[in-house]
Scaffold this active site. Structure first.
Site, mmCIF file in Angstrom:
data_model
loop_
_atom_site.group_PDB
_atom_site.id
_atom_site.type_symbol
_atom_site.label_atom_id
_atom_site.label_comp_id
_atom_site.label_asym_id
_atom_site.label_seq_id
_atom_site.Cartn_x
_atom_site.Cartn_y
_atom_site.Cartn_z
ATOM 1 N N GLU A 343 3.289 -14.912 -4.853
ATOM 2 C CA GLU A 343 3.354 -16.419 -5.271
ATOM 3 C C GLU A 343 4.626 -17.066 -4.723
ATOM 4 O O GLU A 343 5.181 -17.709 -5.079
ATOM 5 C CB GLU A 343 3.849 -16.448 -6.895
ATOM 6 C CG GLU A 343 2.363 -16.137 -7.578
ATOM 7 C CD GLU A 343 2.434 -15.759 -9.254
ATOM 8 O OE1 GLU A 343 1.652 -16.351 -9.749
ATOM 9 O OE2 GLU A 343 3.660 -15.461 -9.615
HETATM 10 C C1 ACM Z 1 1.704 -11.279 -10.084
HETATM 11 O O1 ACM Z 1 1.034 -11.275 -11.047
HETATM 12 N N1 ACM Z 1 2.379 -12.540 -9.728
HETATM 13 C C2 ACM Z 1 1.787 -10.466 -9.132
#
Ligand code: ACM
Length: 529
Positions: A343
């Site tokens: 992310e």
């Molecule tokens: C994640 O759940 N951002 C690895």
């Protein structure tokens, strides 16, 4: 027919016991009929052959271990300590005083096992002896968990003059399907104390997990002391989701967690999440902050993601990361170092790729292999780096095609922070609601179409902590689902069956209650009191 080589000391012990038995002629015990196949074992062992009698665990039982091996002796001591806790019964380990010994549990090192998996073990349970054979102390430790699960709550007080806990007799041959069976705890969104972390590790050990991944850093907090960059904890550890006080582990405390896990043959894998999820580090040292799309660092107690980033083109960032990876690697025996990589929405793609490739080299320089969330497959990662699938099966395939092994952790199947249903007291639901049956009824081996089994290192159940901040809340989300994930990691798909599992899961009630584990009483399971 296999032969077993016993150490001399053990044979001497047996001889002594035999002589004593003959001289005293102990009364033959009339054991009731048992069926080892009915035991609520989780994970389900590969092969169970009942012999319908019993071993009587009592005050005349002693544990002996392969004595040239201190690791085996520690496994014996672990078993004795758990028996003492459960039954208030002292069972000596490698005692020289054999006068009172009538039955023995012998934990033996052997190479002659059906499976060549390092954690394979065999249990032979007879009237007067239990023989636990294993190739390694880790295998012996897994076998000890099976044995613990066979000890009943109630003693039989009529067979002899003292209480006796009857363990059903027979033979078990067992080995894990996957070499990596992990659980992750996010200690960054909310901080968990050393004792809370140990409590969870001890519970995971009972179900034969062998990896504990600690998500040590995120936007809301940096949780591990780094001596060369003290502001990470002076500044970056002082917050958490919801505005609590946060906290961090000193390096000594981290070593203590690692040692506690190692006693349970569980490896601790540290994660420093980057280049995104780095607000706490950037707040501590604003020079690392990437500007551009990334939000200016400030104390964050919200649950937003994807707004922070390290600057991928600053030498100071890499000098800093070299120190961080070095200091952590010095106190972390695991061959793996988790670099996060998920992310990073505020890092331009070109910068992200450049960053991951540089950090992978730093990790290699300090003698470790990287693990990264599936996004790292965008970079030209080395085959020694492991990809952790959480949301994009195609990225896992791409990494595997380059030679990387994959850890299977799809959010919609195995994220322990997903609510059970709309009524759940804690948890989130952005990936799915995961009731206890859905958690169990899927196959990590076929989840990613086209991913060969040889490319799968294993499975891991992550527990993100946005909505939980203590053991009671942690256990509500983890239990009982994590018990099912233990079986998905250990037992091959052909031997898994929800109806059969469901009744064995109900059989965990005594363990859960005895240890005050705050599990969710799913209405899908008949929890008999
Ligand atoms: C994640 O759940 N951002 C690895």
């Amino acid at each position: 027919m296999k032969t077993y080589v016993f150490p001399k000391s053990f044979l001497m012990g047996c001889v002594t016991i035999l002589i004593l038995s003959c001289s005293k002629i102990p009364k033959k015990i009339e054991y009731p009929e048992t069926d080892l196949r009915n035991a609520s074992l989780i994970p389900k062992p590969l092969k169970v052959v009942p012999t319908n009698s019993a071993f009587g665990l009592d005050a005349k039982t002693a544990i002996y271990t392969a004595q040239t091996d201190s690791e085996f002796e520690k496994v014996g001591q672990f078993l004795a300590s758990k028996i003492a806790f459960q039954l208030d019964l002292t069972v000596p380990v490698n005692t020289a005083e054999s006068e009172t010994v009538e039955r023995i549990i012998f934990i033996n090192r052997t190479e002659t096992l059906d499976s060549d998996a390092p954690e394979a073990y065999q249990l032979y349970i007879k009237n007067d002896s239990i023989l636990l054979n294993a190739r390694s102390a880790a295998g012996a430790f897994r076998g000890v968990q099976t044995l613990r699960q066979l000890i009943p709550e109630q003693s039989n007080d009529t067979l002899t003059t003292q209480p006796m806990w009857l363990i059903p007799s027979g033979k078990i041959d067992d080995a894990p399907n996957f070499e990596y069976r992990g659980a992750m705890l996010d200690v960054a969104r909310h901080f968990f104390t050393v004792d809370q972390v140990k409590r969870y590790i001890d519970q995971l050990a009972y179900y034969k997990f062998n990896a504990f991944h600690m998500h040590l850093t995120d936007d809301q907090g940096w949780r591990l002391e780094i001596k060369s960059w003290p502001k990470l904890t002076e500044v970056g550890a002082q917050s958490e989701v919801g505005g609590g006080p946060g906290g961090f582990y000193t390096q000594e405390e981290f070593k203590d967690i690692v040692a506690y896990a190692a006693e349970r043959h569980i490896e601790v894998i540290p994660e420093v999440d980057m280049p995104g999820h780095t607000n706490a580090a950037n707040l501590s040292y604003p020079i690392f902050h990437a500007k551009g799309k990334a939000e200016t660092p400030r104390v964050r107690t919200d649950m937003k993601v994807g707004y922070s980033s390290f600057d991928a083109y600053k030498d100071t960032v890499y000098a800093f990361l070299d120190d961080v990876v070095r200091e952590i690697s010095e106190i972390s025996p695991s061959p793996y170092f988790h670099i996060g990589g998920d992310e990073s929405h505020a890092t331009p793609k070109k910068d992200y790729i450049h960053f991951i490739e540089k950090v992978e080299k730093i990790v290699q320089k300090h003698g470790k292999r990287s693990i990264g969330w599936n996004e790292i497959a965008q970079a030209d990662i080395s085959p020694s780096t492991v990809g952790q699938l959480w949301n994009e099966p195609e990225s896992a395939l791409k990494a595997a095609e380059r030679g990387s092994k994959i850890i299977i952790s799809p959010a919609k199947k195995i994220y322990l922070d997903m609510k059970y249903d709309t009524l759940s007291k804690h948890g989130l639901n952005w990936a799915a609601y995961i009731p206890v049956d859905d958690a169990y009824n899927w196959d990590p081996e076929t989840y990613v179409k086209g991913l060969p089994k040889e490319s799968i290192l294993g499975i891991e159940a992550p527990l993100w902590s946005e909505t939980i901040s203590n053991s009671e809340e942690l256990e509500y989300l983890a239990f009982p689902r994590v018990i099912g994930y233990a079986e998905l990691g250990w037992t091959p798909a052909e031997q898994r069956d929800w109806e059969d599992y469901k009744s064995r899961l109900a059989g965990q009630l005594p363990y859960l209650q005895r240890n005050n584990i705050n599990f969710y009483r799913s209405p899908l399971v008949v929890w008999e009191e």
